[in-house]
Design a protein around this motif. Structure first.
Motif, short mmCIF file in Angstrom:
data_model
loop_
_atom_site.label_atom_id
_atom_site.label_comp_id
_atom_site.label_asym_id
_atom_site.label_seq_id
_atom_site.Cartn_x
_atom_site.Cartn_y
_atom_site.Cartn_z
N LYS A 52 0.81 -1.22 0.00
CA LYS A 52 0.00 0.00 0.00
C LYS A 52 0.85 1.27 0.00
N SER A 53 2.12 1.15 0.35
CA SER A 53 2.98 2.33 0.43
C SER A 53 3.45 2.81 -0.94
N TYR A 54 3.32 1.98 -1.98
CA TYR A 54 3.80 2.35 -3.31
C TYR A 54 2.75 3.15 -4.07
N ASP A 55 3.23 4.03 -4.95
CA ASP A 55 2.31 4.78 -5.81
C ASP A 55 1.67 3.85 -6.83
N ASN A 56 2.47 2.92 -7.37
CA ASN A 56 1.94 1.92 -8.28
C ASN A 56 2.83 0.68 -8.25
N ILE A 57 2.28 -0.42 -8.74
CA ILE A 57 3.00 -1.70 -8.78
C ILE A 57 2.79 -2.32 -10.16
N VAL A 58 3.88 -2.80 -10.77
CA VAL A 58 3.80 -3.48 -12.07
C VAL A 58 4.39 -4.87 -11.90
N ILE A 59 3.59 -5.88 -12.18
CA ILE A 59 4.00 -7.27 -11.96
C ILE A 59 3.90 -8.09 -13.25
N ASP A 60 4.94 -8.86 -13.52
CA ASP A 60 4.89 -9.90 -14.55
C ASP A 60 4.84 -11.23 -13.81
N PHE A 61 3.94 -12.12 -14.20
CA PHE A 61 3.77 -13.35 -13.45
C PHE A 61 3.58 -14.56 -14.35
N ARG A 62 3.75 -15.72 -13.75
CA ARG A 62 3.48 -16.99 -14.41
C ARG A 62 2.41 -17.73 -13.62
N PHE A 63 1.47 -18.32 -14.32
CA PHE A 63 0.36 -19.01 -13.66
C PHE A 63 0.29 -20.44 -14.18
N THR A 64 0.29 -21.40 -13.25
CA THR A 64 0.16 -22.80 -13.65
C THR A 64 -1.02 -23.44 -12.94
N LEU A 65 -1.67 -24.36 -13.62
CA LEU A 65 -2.79 -25.11 -13.05
C LEU A 65 -2.56 -26.59 -13.32
N GLN A 66 -2.70 -27.39 -12.25
CA GLN A 66 -2.48 -28.83 -12.38
C GLN A 66 -3.55 -29.61 -11.64
N ASN A 67 -4.05 -30.64 -12.29
CA ASN A 67 -4.96 -31.58 -11.65
C ASN A 67 -4.75 -32.94 -12.31
N GLN A 68 -4.02 -33.81 -11.62
CA GLN A 68 -3.66 -35.11 -12.19
C GLN A 68 -4.88 -35.98 -12.45
#
Length: 218
Positions: free
Chosen positions: A41-57
């Motif tokens: 909350k202390s930042y003026d803005n946040i920029v994030i690059d992310f990776r998302f994985t989904l697994q269900n055997q």
């Protein structure tokens, strides 16, 4: 008889000691989460690059996607799986290039599915039991995990593990395990703050989508 009483009191002492440690453990985990929330909350803005994985055997599911997210105040832009979602603080704009469609809806604070930056940064502040978990060294970074267990038995989530960089107090990853065995992992590849962002970055401009179907729900 004396032996049995001694055994009982030893057990009681261990039980009370264990409960005390558990309470301390829970407080330590909550204090760390509070630090993470306050730092974000202390930042003026946040920029994030992310990776998302989904697994269900069991269901033979295995997905891997990348995305990026820009947060500023009560606004955000999310690009994920070919879809762009803009929230300007009042309305949600979901842009789907594949269908050439834009869906516009008003923000409803009573809708649990409504996503806002504040919810993204503080979702863990209520509705969970907290536990201090393992500390891992990941590529030279010390990542402390906090386990979140939903208080509601109706919740479809079994548990969530939040990995927190002990130095920066930024979330490194979020591992969510559902009761049906589905495991989703969101890993932050890049976390930048206070970036130069255009004032129109969170504004939807309809003229940019001349051939799109504009679906106004409200």
């Amino acid at each position: 008889m004396i032996c049995k009483m001694r055994t009982f009191f030893q057990f009681l002492t261990l039980l009370l000691f264990g409960l005390t440690l558990q309470a301390q453990d829970s407080k330590k985990a909550k204090d760390l989460l509070d630090e993470v929330s306050a730092k974000a909350k202390s930042y003026d803005n946040i920029v994030i690059d992310f990776r998302f994985t989904l697994q269900n055997q069991k269901q033979n599911q295995n997905q891997d996607s990348k995305g990026n997210l820009t947060l500023k105040g009560n606004q955000f832009v999310l690009n994920f799986m070919g879809v762009t979602r803009i929230f300007d603080g009042k309305k949600n704009y979901t842009i789907i290039p594949e269908d050439e469609e834009v869906t516009i809806s008003k923000y409803n604070e009573n809708d649990e599915n409504s996503i806002t930056p504040s919810k993204m940064l503080t979702f863990f502040n209520s509705g969970y039991k907290y536990n201090w978990d393992i500390l891992q060294n990941i590529r030279g970074r010390k990542i402390q995990y906090v386990k979140l267990t939903p208080l509601s038995s109706k919740d479809k989530t079994k548990e969530i593990l939040l990995g927190i960089d002990t130095q920066t107090k930024h979330i490194y990853n979020k591992i969510e395990i559902a009761k049906d065995g589905t495991k989703t992992t969101l890993t932050v590849n890049s976390f930048k703050t206070n970036q130069p962002i255009s004032k129109n970055h969170f504004t939807f401009t309809e003229s940019k989508y001349p051939n799109y179907y504009i679906n106004k729900l409200d």
